[in-house]
Design a protein around this motif. Sequence first.
Motif, mmCIF file in Angstrom:
data_model
loop_
_atom_site.group_PDB
_atom_site.id
_atom_site.type_symbol
_atom_site.label_atom_id
_atom_site.label_comp_id
_atom_site.label_asym_id
_atom_site.label_seq_id
_atom_site.Cartn_x
_atom_site.Cartn_y
_atom_site.Cartn_z
ATOM 1 N N ARG A 220 0.880 -1.257 0.033
ATOM 2 C CA ARG A 220 0.090 0.080 0.076
ATOM 3 C C ARG A 220 0.968 1.027 -0.073
ATOM 4 N NH1 ARG A 220 -4.525 -1.334 4.832
ATOM 5 N NH2 ARG A 220 -5.417 -3.129 3.818
ATOM 6 N N LEU A 221 2.093 1.046 0.455
ATOM 7 C CA LEU A 221 2.894 2.133 0.845
ATOM 8 C C LEU A 221 3.231 2.989 -0.594
ATOM 9 C CD1 LEU A 221 4.524 3.908 2.860
ATOM 10 C CD2 LEU A 221 6.662 2.438 2.090
ATOM 11 N N PRO A 222 3.921 2.538 -1.610
ATOM 12 C CA PRO A 222 4.245 2.981 -2.828
ATOM 13 C C PRO A 222 3.435 3.803 -3.444
ATOM 14 C CG PRO A 222 5.036 0.747 -2.724
ATOM 15 C CD PRO A 222 4.138 0.865 -1.552
ATOM 16 N N GLY A 223 1.912 3.497 -3.311
ATOM 17 C CA GLY A 223 0.983 4.201 -4.108
ATOM 18 C C GLY A 223 0.985 5.887 -3.426
ATOM 19 N N LEU A 224 1.066 5.924 -1.915
ATOM 20 C CA LEU A 224 1.159 7.053 -1.415
ATOM 21 C C LEU A 224 2.526 7.904 -1.574
ATOM 22 C CD1 LEU A 224 0.033 9.326 0.480
ATOM 23 C CD2 LEU A 224 1.024 7.879 2.351
ATOM 24 N N LEU A 225 3.649 7.266 -1.820
ATOM 25 C CA LEU A 225 5.018 7.746 -1.864
ATOM 26 C C LEU A 225 4.968 8.313 -3.497
ATOM 27 C CD1 LEU A 225 7.664 5.586 0.045
ATOM 28 C CD2 LEU A 225 6.347 7.840 0.572
ATOM 29 N N ILE A 226 4.370 7.792 -4.486
ATOM 30 C CA ILE A 226 4.403 7.987 -5.798
ATOM 31 C C ILE A 226 3.748 9.478 -5.891
ATOM 32 C CG2 ILE A 226 3.554 7.809 -8.209
ATOM 33 C CD1 ILE A 226 3.369 4.801 -7.524
ATOM 34 N N TRP A 227 2.739 9.698 -4.845
ATOM 35 C CA TRP A 227 2.028 11.105 -5.091
ATOM 36 C C TRP A 227 2.801 12.209 -4.457
ATOM 37 C CZ3 TRP A 227 -3.470 9.285 -3.043
ATOM 38 C CH2 TRP A 227 -4.063 8.520 -3.815
ATOM 39 N N THR A 228 3.706 11.625 -3.331
ATOM 40 C CA THR A 228 4.443 12.660 -2.818
ATOM 41 C C THR A 228 5.831 13.349 -3.753
ATOM 42 O OG1 THR A 228 6.253 11.291 -2.075
ATOM 43 C CG2 THR A 228 4.692 11.499 -0.701
ATOM 44 N N LEU A 229 6.006 12.513 -4.821
ATOM 45 C CA LEU A 229 6.802 12.861 -6.002
ATOM 46 C C LEU A 229 6.457 13.945 -6.880
ATOM 47 C CD1 LEU A 229 8.057 9.340 -7.177
ATOM 48 C CD2 LEU A 229 9.517 11.109 -5.676
ATOM 49 N N LEU A 230 4.947 14.314 -6.681
ATOM 50 C CA LEU A 230 4.189 15.370 -7.470
ATOM 51 C C LEU A 230 4.840 16.901 -6.862
ATOM 52 C CD1 LEU A 230 2.583 16.380 -9.564
ATOM 53 C CD2 LEU A 230 0.607 16.022 -7.884
ATOM 54 N N PRO A 231 4.556 17.153 -5.558
ATOM 55 C CA PRO A 231 4.891 18.382 -4.984
ATOM 56 C C PRO A 231 6.400 18.538 -4.995
ATOM 57 C CG PRO A 231 4.106 16.979 -3.325
ATOM 58 C CD PRO A 231 3.721 16.098 -4.471
ATOM 59 N N SER A 232 7.054 17.407 -5.090
ATOM 60 C CA SER A 232 8.515 17.558 -4.892
ATOM 61 C C SER A 232 9.353 17.743 -6.076
ATOM 62 C CB SER A 232 9.209 16.262 -4.420
ATOM 63 O OG SER A 232 8.686 16.044 -2.871
ATOM 64 N N ASN A 233 8.706 17.120 -7.325
ATOM 65 C CA ASN A 233 9.535 17.086 -8.648
ATOM 66 C C ASN A 233 8.776 17.761 -9.623
ATOM 67 O OD1 ASN A 233 11.748 16.033 -7.441
ATOM 68 N ND2 ASN A 233 10.933 13.810 -7.995
ATOM 69 N N VAL A 234 7.538 18.486 -9.573
ATOM 70 C CA VAL A 234 6.956 19.123 -10.789
ATOM 71 C C VAL A 234 6.655 20.592 -10.356
ATOM 72 C CG1 VAL A 234 4.829 18.866 -12.212
ATOM 73 C CG2 VAL A 234 5.565 16.807 -10.997
ATOM 74 N N ALA A 235 7.030 21.398 -11.231
ATOM 75 C CA ALA A 235 7.168 22.735 -11.045
ATOM 76 C C ALA A 235 5.977 23.480 -12.065
ATOM 77 C CB ALA A 235 8.369 23.460 -11.070
ATOM 78 N N GLY A 236 5.590 24.382 -11.462
ATOM 79 C CA GLY A 236 4.545 25.249 -12.481
ATOM 80 C C GLY A 236 3.217 24.858 -12.450
ATOM 81 N N ARG A 237 2.438 26.026 -11.878
ATOM 82 C CA ARG A 237 1.177 25.665 -11.314
ATOM 83 C C ARG A 237 0.243 24.901 -12.326
ATOM 84 N NH1 ARG A 237 -2.476 27.847 -7.199
ATOM 85 N NH2 ARG A 237 -3.921 26.270 -7.232
ATOM 86 N N THR A 238 0.310 25.357 -13.663
ATOM 87 C CA THR A 238 -0.671 24.516 -14.639
ATOM 88 C C THR A 238 0.121 22.885 -14.830
ATOM 89 O OG1 THR A 238 -1.351 26.556 -15.775
ATOM 90 C CG2 THR A 238 -1.470 24.309 -16.979
ATOM 91 N N LYS A 239 1.347 22.936 -14.778
ATOM 92 C CA LYS A 239 1.967 21.723 -14.930
ATOM 93 C C LYS A 239 1.480 20.677 -13.922
ATOM 94 C CE LYS A 239 6.392 19.526 -16.431
ATOM 95 N NZ LYS A 239 6.654 18.434 -15.400
ATOM 96 N N LYS A 240 1.744 21.192 -12.396
ATOM 97 C CA LYS A 240 1.094 20.550 -11.578
ATOM 98 C C LYS A 240 -0.268 19.995 -11.534
ATOM 99 C CE LYS A 240 4.063 22.650 -7.767
ATOM 100 N NZ LYS A 240 3.970 23.527 -6.503
ATOM 101 N N SER A 241 -0.995 20.846 -12.102
ATOM 102 C CA SER A 241 -2.512 20.657 -12.140
ATOM 103 C C SER A 241 -2.682 19.512 -13.179
ATOM 104 C CB SER A 241 -3.331 21.488 -12.549
ATOM 105 O OG SER A 241 -3.585 22.618 -11.462
ATOM 106 N N VAL A 242 -1.895 19.521 -14.471
ATOM 107 C CA VAL A 242 -2.286 18.712 -15.402
ATOM 108 C C VAL A 242 -1.411 17.240 -15.164
ATOM 109 C CG1 VAL A 242 -1.468 18.260 -17.674
ATOM 110 C CG2 VAL A 242 -2.219 20.402 -17.352
ATOM 111 N N THR A 243 -0.168 17.323 -14.551
ATOM 112 C CA THR A 243 0.342 16.020 -13.987
ATOM 113 C C THR A 243 -0.558 15.464 -12.624
ATOM 114 O OG1 THR A 243 2.465 16.868 -14.414
ATOM 115 C CG2 THR A 243 2.401 14.938 -13.163
#
Length: 522
Positions: free
Chosen positions: A402-425
């Motif tokens: 169950r853990l990887p599912g949550l940790l994958i999501w933590t990569l979004l705020p850490s590794n994706v920049a740009g407000r629209t890019k964050k939303s699309v990703t």
Amino acid sequence: MAKPSPADIRKDNLPAETDASNRVLDMAEGKVQDIVLDTIDAAQSQYTEAEYKKVLRKIDLVLLPLMWLCYGTQQADKTSISTQATFGLREDTGLVGQQFSWLSTIFYIAYLVGEAPGNYLMQRFSLNKTLFVCMFCWGVIVLSIAFTHNFAQLMVLRALQGLFECTISPAFLLITASFYVSREHTMRSIIWGTSNSGMDIITQLVMYGIGKGAQANPNSFSPWRYISIFLGCWTILMSIFSLLILGTPNEVRWLSEEEKRITAARIVSNKTGSSRQQFKKWRWDQVWITFKDPQTYFFFFTVIINSLPNGGTTAFGNLVYVSFGFTPLETLAKGTIPQNIVTIVWFLFVGIVSLKKPNSRFILMVVSTIPAFVGMLALGLLPKEGMLWTRWGLYLMAVTGRLPGLLIWTLLPSNVAGRTKKSVTGTLIFIAYCIGNAVGAQTFQAKWAPQYIPAIIICGVMYAVECVLFIAWRFYYTIENRRRARKIQELGLTAEQSAHQGQVYAESDMTDRENIHFKYSM
């Protein structure tokens, strides 16, 4: 060394390798320019570590408890049909064949449909009010499920529930990104992520009491209907608290203006942009950049693979325990609750490790898939009869998956920049989540009941595939970080100059793909 002046963010001073010069120039004019430079200046010189820690403690004390309760509530609402199935839902509503599976599949199809408009509304308008409206509506829907009598009614309500429930996970990722620095993302996400199991324990105990009471005093209103009434009322209550407390730093009322400035200054180091500039314009150039970014496809396909076993075990987990030989009440006390306790312990252990050893997320995700793979595969290959506690132990091993599912999501705020890019990703991640869960629910075919052996083997294989994808993904980030380091060295910039320029670009809403000074977290 003198700090770069505002002219440093002019077009003719941008590195030649970025193709976003005109955009940064536009973004750096007027009020936005002032906010960008003020935020970076505040981060570099105006606040002490003690002031940062004081605001961080306040954020943790106010945000995390309510995020824990709200996120746990959505998980309890979403997965309650698994428990309700053991208390007469299928019999009372006349479900046959794959109809029960479709109650999960339609939820995720609607969840998928709602992702893009939900993310757009949160960027275009208020995250706080969008989340409240959606949470209130799905609470009313869960309450209404108590009064259904057939498959058609259940399908309509489950679809509406998925449509409104789709906003909470992307909203919580945006909240985490806007309040916390990258090194804090994993632990904070794990804290509110443990609510999936923590709240499940609480609600399972309540449902155990409901089931016990209904068995002692049988009447025409079945226990599964009382479960929906309880969960629906609780969700409506939580939606009101979310309206009062949750949101981005600019939206919340419990931070002063100075505390909001300190919060923005804290997260400048992320180089993913703070919410202080309040970028609300939809950026089509960032949409195209998202689809040209290799990490987008790592997110998408890994989440699908991760969600396949999750979709099946979420809907059929309790029925698998019943197939071992447990009664419905024993399933709650000896199956679901112990699973959730082990999940919480494993999540917290991983969170502590991630704080002590930065850039260990991928290693921890790989490690987490191994027991899940072994447990599910061994469970599928055991003889079909007997060995109750061996089956119980092997199925318990799968909770680390169950853990990887949550940790994958933590990569979004850490590794994706740009407000629209964050939303699309974020939208693509949750589309993948819906696809995986919808398909996963269908892998548990009625013809394979009650043991569902082929479905369990499929789940085990998916954990192995997921492990391979994590290794490849980490390798991509390593190669990309080394390429960027060489480029910065060629430009003749010092580490301080690179860090400052990276912060300027991030605060000007530049994406991680364009910002050569951005370094991917692992």
